[in-house]
Design a protein around this motif. Structure first.
Motif, short mmCIF file in Angstrom:
data_model
loop_
_atom_site.label_atom_id
_atom_site.label_comp_id
_atom_site.label_asym_id
_atom_site.label_seq_id
_atom_site.Cartn_x
_atom_site.Cartn_y
_atom_site.Cartn_z
N LEU A 169 31.63 -21.16 5.18
CA LEU A 169 30.50 -21.90 4.83
C LEU A 169 29.44 -22.24 5.85
O LEU A 169 28.26 -23.20 6.11
N GLY A 170 30.40 -22.43 6.29
CA GLY A 170 29.29 -22.49 8.11
C GLY A 170 30.75 -22.57 9.25
O GLY A 170 31.46 -21.65 9.19
N ARG A 171 29.92 -23.55 10.48
CA ARG A 171 30.93 -22.83 11.51
C ARG A 171 30.71 -24.53 12.72
O ARG A 171 29.91 -25.44 12.30
N ARG A 172 31.74 -24.66 12.88
CA ARG A 172 32.25 -26.14 13.81
C ARG A 172 31.26 -26.46 14.72
O ARG A 172 30.99 -27.38 14.99
N ASP A 173 30.56 -25.34 14.94
CA ASP A 173 29.92 -25.60 16.58
C ASP A 173 28.61 -25.67 16.05
O ASP A 173 27.98 -25.97 16.74
N ASP A 174 28.36 -25.21 14.48
CA ASP A 174 27.01 -25.83 14.30
C ASP A 174 26.76 -27.09 12.80
O ASP A 174 26.64 -26.48 12.10
N LEU A 175 27.32 -28.06 13.42
CA LEU A 175 27.18 -28.83 12.02
C LEU A 175 26.36 -29.77 11.63
O LEU A 175 25.94 -30.28 10.89
N ILE A 176 25.09 -29.06 11.90
CA ILE A 176 23.93 -30.18 12.22
C ILE A 176 23.21 -30.36 11.08
O ILE A 176 22.84 -28.67 10.64
N VAL A 177 22.91 -30.36 9.41
CA VAL A 177 22.31 -30.71 8.42
C VAL A 177 20.93 -30.21 8.67
O VAL A 177 20.38 -30.87 9.76
N PRO A 178 20.24 -29.32 8.43
CA PRO A 178 18.86 -28.89 8.09
C PRO A 178 18.09 -29.72 7.16
O PRO A 178 19.39 -30.27 6.44
N GLU A 179 17.39 -29.68 7.50
CA GLU A 179 16.04 -30.21 6.71
C GLU A 179 16.38 -29.98 4.85
O GLU A 179 16.43 -29.12 4.68
N HIS A 180 15.79 -31.24 4.21
CA HIS A 180 15.97 -30.29 2.98
C HIS A 180 15.24 -32.37 2.11
O HIS A 180 15.38 -33.12 2.45
N GLN A 188 17.95 -35.08 -14.06
CA GLN A 188 18.49 -33.30 -13.14
C GLN A 188 18.12 -34.58 -11.75
O GLN A 188 17.54 -34.90 -10.79
N LEU A 189 19.02 -33.32 -10.93
CA LEU A 189 18.56 -33.82 -9.28
C LEU A 189 18.01 -32.41 -8.86
O LEU A 189 19.23 -31.50 -9.64
N ARG A 190 16.97 -32.56 -7.86
CA ARG A 190 16.89 -30.98 -7.82
C ARG A 190 16.62 -30.70 -5.83
O ARG A 190 16.14 -31.45 -5.42
N TYR A 191 17.14 -29.40 -5.81
CA TYR A 191 17.50 -30.03 -3.82
C TYR A 191 17.35 -28.21 -3.38
O TYR A 191 18.15 -27.66 -3.75
N GLN A 192 16.88 -27.88 -2.38
CA GLN A 192 16.90 -26.41 -1.20
C GLN A 192 16.78 -26.83 -0.49
O GLN A 192 16.55 -27.94 1.06
N MET A 193 18.18 -25.83 1.07
CA MET A 193 18.44 -25.63 1.72
C MET A 193 17.90 -24.35 2.59
O MET A 193 19.18 -23.43 1.21
N THR A 194 18.03 -24.16 4.00
CA THR A 194 17.75 -23.07 4.45
C THR A 194 19.27 -22.74 5.58
O THR A 194 18.50 -24.31 6.36
N MET A 195 19.71 -22.34 5.59
CA MET A 195 20.61 -22.58 6.88
C MET A 195 21.31 -20.96 6.94
O MET A 195 21.30 -20.23 6.77
#
Length: 343
Positions: A169-180, A188-195
């Protein structure tokens, strides 16, 4: 269990698991029995015969769809009314008290949903279920020794994706969480993230990328208290994989997750990699989540340390606290809305 949880819908079985015999399960510390009546409709009641408290799930269902107590053979119809006490003569009246405590029961999306009280909200939406472009794969239920809140938060935690699920689902060399952003409204909670996410490889071809990695937009809808709808959109191929995940809270420290992996690509492909992928993720997550203390996720935000990338957990705990405070009010009067931004 808090009383407000009794006003919500929960998945308690796959539809295909309930056949001609009763099933016993636990929901919010309540023993529940499921069975199918003479029309094939799913029914539910407190798993206790009113005579001596015997578990009806140890009994049987006859050809007319009545559930029979295994101790004395009392028979109960689809409404929970006792229609036969074999120890009495036919002319003896059956007391009105000889009835089961029925539980609200609905079948939707190939799942059986229960509510112990008066439902406060509707059953969560799974819009792809009736969309002919999607193929649905049901995964095996998995039961963890943890609270339902901890299990749900694990599925919404961006910070662990690349670290614990490196290469999946990702890589250890890129752990910065993108803006969301997280938008909270009603239940309900709604949210979106592109990575950028990796392709898990030929053995687990679940991501529809052409290369070793690709751009993916994840759109989440969390229906309180314990259901997640996640659409993963692959920019490279303009296709989608959807995860519909709902949790049955057995008790304060035990929960079972039911999960669909749905897709609008490779409809004729082997389904097993999609199931294996989900099981691999769950196997990595389970010991971690089961180790968390306290078992229940604290709704008091000062009880644990929260950083910027924990905005979803913060919003979820705030929403759960509001649910607890507003559960007795009419759903249409719940108008709270907020946005939380994470950088």
């Amino acid at each position: 269990m808090p009383s407000y949880l009794q006003e919500q819908w929960y998945v308690c079985s796959w539809s295909h698991s309930l056949t001609d015999q009763p099933i016993g399960t636990n929901l919010l510390n309540e023993r529940v029995v499921l069975w199918r009546d003479g029309t094939g409709r799913a029914r539910a009641a407190v798993d206790q015969c009113p005579h001596r408290g015997t578990q009806l799930s140890l009994g049987s269902v006859d050809e007319s769809g009545c559930i029979t107590c295994p101790y004395h053979g009392w028979r109960f119809d689809s409404s929970g009314r006792c229609i036969e006490v074999p120890q009495n003569s036919p002319e003896t009246a059956i007391p009105r008290k000889a009835a089961l405590t029925s539980i609200a029961c609905e079948e939707r999306y190939g799942m059986i949903w229960l509510c112990l009280g008066e439902p406060h909200f509707s059953i969560p939406s799974f819009p792809e279920w009736t969309n002919p472009r999607f193929h649905h794969v049901s995964c095996s239920p998995y039961t963890w020794e943890c609270s339902a809140e901890r299990m749900l938060e694990n599925f919404t935690d961006f910070g662990h994706l690349g670290y614990l699920h490196d290469g999946l689902l990702g890589r250890r060399d890129d752990l910065i969480v993108p803006e969301h952003q997280v938008t909270s409204e009603a239940n309900q909670l709604r949210y979106q993230m592109t990575m950028v996410v990796p392709n898990a490889g030929e053995s687990l071809p679940v991501a529809n990328f052409r290369g070793e990695s690709g751009l993916q937009t994840n759109t989440y809808v969390v229906d309180l208290p314990y259901t997640i709808h996640l659409q993963s959109y692959y920019h490279d191929t303009q296709s989608s994989r959807v995860l519909f995940f709902s949790i049955q809270p057995h008790s304060d420290g035990r929960a079972t997750g039911y999960c669909y992996q749905s897709r609008d690509f490779d409809l004729e492909a082997d389904d097993s990699p999609f199931v294996e992928f989900q099981e691999l993720l769950a196997a990595q997550d389970q010991p971690i989540v089961e180790s968390q203390r306290p078992v229940a996720a604290p709704l008091d935000l000062t009880s644990e340390l929260h950083l910027g990338f924990d905005r979803v957990a913060i919003a979820y705990r705030r929403a759960m606290k509001r649910l607890m405070e507003t559960a007795s009010s009419t759903p249409t009067r719940v108008n709270h809305k907020e946005e939380v931004t994470c950088m």
